[in-house]
Enzyme design. Sequence first.
Site, PDB file in Angstrom:
ATOM      1  N   ARG A   1      12.698   7.903  19.378  1.00 28.76           N
ATOM      2  CA  ARG A   1      12.323   7.178  18.271  1.00 28.76           C
ATOM      3  C   ARG A   1      11.748   5.766  18.343  1.00 28.76           C
ATOM      4  O   ARG A   1      12.080   5.088  17.754  1.00 28.76           O
ATOM      5  CB  ARG A   1      13.668   7.226  17.440  1.00 28.76           C
ATOM      6  CG  ARG A   1      14.163   8.524  17.009  1.00 28.76           C
ATOM      7  CD  ARG A   1      13.904   9.080  15.503  1.00 28.76           C
ATOM      8  NE  ARG A   1      14.301  10.028  15.060  1.00 28.76           N
ATOM      9  CZ  ARG A   1      15.268  10.471  14.550  1.00 28.76           C
ATOM     10  NH1 ARG A   1      16.011   9.507  13.751  1.00 28.76           N
ATOM     11  NH2 ARG A   1      15.583  11.575  14.041  1.00 28.76           N
TER      12      ARG A   1
ATOM     13  N   ARG B   1      11.813   3.254  11.743  1.00 25.52           N
ATOM     14  CA  ARG B   1      12.113   2.230  10.699  1.00 25.52           C
ATOM     15  C   ARG B   1      12.660   0.674  11.223  1.00 25.52           C
ATOM     16  O   ARG B   1      12.653  -0.111  10.510  1.00 25.52           O
ATOM     17  CB  ARG B   1      13.443   2.803   9.916  1.00 25.52           C
ATOM     18  CG  ARG B   1      12.822   3.753   8.985  1.00 25.52           C
ATOM     19  CD  ARG B   1      14.148   4.612   8.382  1.00 25.52           C
ATOM     20  NE  ARG B   1      14.679   5.150   9.346  1.00 25.52           N
ATOM     21  CZ  ARG B   1      15.741   6.073   9.244  1.00 25.52           C
ATOM     22  NH1 ARG B   1      16.209   6.205   8.015  1.00 25.52           N
ATOM     23  NH2 ARG B   1      16.394   6.866  10.197  1.00 25.52           N
TER      24      ARG B   1
ATOM     25  N   ARG C   1       5.532   3.135   5.604  1.00 25.98           N
ATOM     26  CA  ARG C   1       6.303   4.179   4.727  1.00 25.98           C
ATOM     27  C   ARG C   1       6.645   3.491   3.364  1.00 25.98           C
ATOM     28  O   ARG C   1       6.864   4.494   2.307  1.00 25.98           O
ATOM     29  CB  ARG C   1       7.753   4.077   5.386  1.00 25.98           C
ATOM     30  CG  ARG C   1       7.905   5.101   6.762  1.00 25.98           C
ATOM     31  CD  ARG C   1       7.905   6.437   6.342  1.00 25.98           C
ATOM     32  NE  ARG C   1       9.281   6.972   5.805  1.00 25.98           N
ATOM     33  CZ  ARG C   1       9.633   6.929   4.478  1.00 25.98           C
ATOM     34  NH1 ARG C   1       8.865   7.018   3.593  1.00 25.98           N
ATOM     35  NH2 ARG C   1      10.875   7.337   4.092  1.00 25.98           N
TER      36      ARG C   1
ATOM     37  N   ASP D   1       8.200  15.503  13.323  1.00 24.91           N
ATOM     38  CA  ASP D   1       9.828  15.839  13.389  1.00 24.91           C
ATOM     39  C   ASP D   1       9.740  17.142  13.780  1.00 24.91           C
ATOM     40  O   ASP D   1       9.039  17.991  13.578  1.00 24.91           O
ATOM     41  CB  ASP D   1      10.282  15.588  11.918  1.00 24.91           C
ATOM     42  CG  ASP D   1      11.576  15.459  11.711  1.00 24.91           C
ATOM     43  OD1 ASP D   1      11.799  14.289  11.995  1.00 24.91           O
ATOM     44  OD2 ASP D   1      12.523  16.457  11.779  1.00 24.91           O
TER      45      ASP D   1
ATOM     46  N   TYR E   1      20.311  23.301  11.690  1.00 24.81           N
ATOM     47  CA  TYR E   1      19.813  22.675  10.264  1.00 24.81           C
ATOM     48  C   TYR E   1      19.529  24.004   9.443  1.00 24.81           C
ATOM     49  O   TYR E   1      19.924  23.748   8.333  1.00 24.81           O
ATOM     50  CB  TYR E   1      18.456  22.009  10.900  1.00 24.81           C
ATOM     51  CG  TYR E   1      18.709  20.434  11.225  1.00 24.81           C
ATOM     52  CD1 TYR E   1      19.376  19.441  10.266  1.00 24.81           C
ATOM     53  CD2 TYR E   1      18.473  20.096  12.387  1.00 24.81           C
ATOM     54  CE1 TYR E   1      19.631  18.365  10.868  1.00 24.81           C
ATOM     55  CE2 TYR E   1      18.813  19.026  12.934  1.00 24.81           C
ATOM     56  CZ  TYR E   1      19.289  17.950  11.929  1.00 24.81           C
ATOM     57  OH  TYR E   1      19.504  16.853  12.652  1.00 24.81           O
TER      58      TYR E   1
END
Length: 354
Positions: free
Chosen positions: A30, A34, A43, A79, A156
């Site tokens: 990652r 963010r 974003r 992703d 998921y």
Amino acid sequence: MPSFPPLQNDLILRAARGAPTARTPVWMMRQAGRYLPEYQAVRAKHSFFEVVGTPELAAEVTLQPIERFPLDAAIIFSDILVIPQALGLTVEMVPGKGPHFPEPLDGPAALDRLVTPDLDAALGHVFEALTLTRHRLDGRVPLIGFAGAPWTLMAYMIEGGGSKTYKQARAWLYRHPDAAHALLERLATLIGDYLVRQIDAGAQLVQVFDSWAGLLGPSTFQTFGLPYLTAIAERVKAAHPDTPAIVFAKGAPYALDALADTPYDVISLDWTMDPAAARQTVGARAVLQGNLDPCALYAAPADIRRHVHDMLAGFGPQPHIANLGHGMHPTHDPEHARAFIEAVHDVSEQMHGG
Ligand code: CP3
């Protein structure tokens, strides 16, 4: 196949193949995300899946940490949940909550809802992003491709989003073992082909993320995890025998011994695993990657350096790829990421360098 500029820094490829390096290569899971203001700026204008689905934006975001830090690899911005999307499931990214599947798999009959995707039609944007990023990297560092592992994606798809326990997905393994195997096998074939196509498009290493391997136990991992992780590596190696493959079975120390006998070249450790103990288990069968606790990046930079020293000492002089034990957090300070990267370079050069 596209042709690309020559590579100027091949440290991670050398280490992944078990060759000695003058310093330890480093990247961070990652590393684009963010905690970087330049990512937040992108974003602010585009949704998460818009960035993932637009090669120009995905390439831009992939390069952000490379422009900022002396990293030894880039990882394509995407992703793991693009595979469930390609199979026909809707996945939304809910700000502050994470992924959400409005219609998860609620029983074996729901498997009939899944489609058989054409990879280029469904995921061509990822391949384009890889090719574009390879050109933009201009040989600075190698580019990593990735995918989720079958069990983690199944978790998921059944649970419909994040969960601490993935009880419903784990219940499937006992209530519907045949359907579980059918789903896992389908996923493994698709993921294997997807990684092969990522390498065709420009990825120079690949990593398989089994983020929820730790929710299986030793015997369920043996039955529902390992065979499908192995199948993926075999598929990748059949097409691209020289491209290193990394496996990250988070939270599953019981997986290490068996994974060392698969075609994966590198095993990534989370921060709960002791590097010296893992080395003992794995021996020379695989290269290790990892494993600083991401929360160590909340320490002061001088302390980060000490933690990096201890981590490198634990891994010893054998080829190693430095990383965190899991991904960067949105509240990390970019300057602390820099402290981590620079400490790996300096300390490893002093410890084992030329
Ligand atoms: O490592 C990188 O820099 C490449 C990009 C990358 C992302 N996701 C970007 C992302 C990679 C390798 C992943 C893999 C991924 N995605 C995993 C495996 C690794 C792990 O963390 O265990 C998993 C489980 C996912 C699923 C996923 N995607 C979750 C749980 C979330 C929500 C996270 C959160 O904290 O909100 C995502 C979204 C996501 N994927 C973000 C990023 C940068 C944040 C989304 C945003 O910008 O709003």
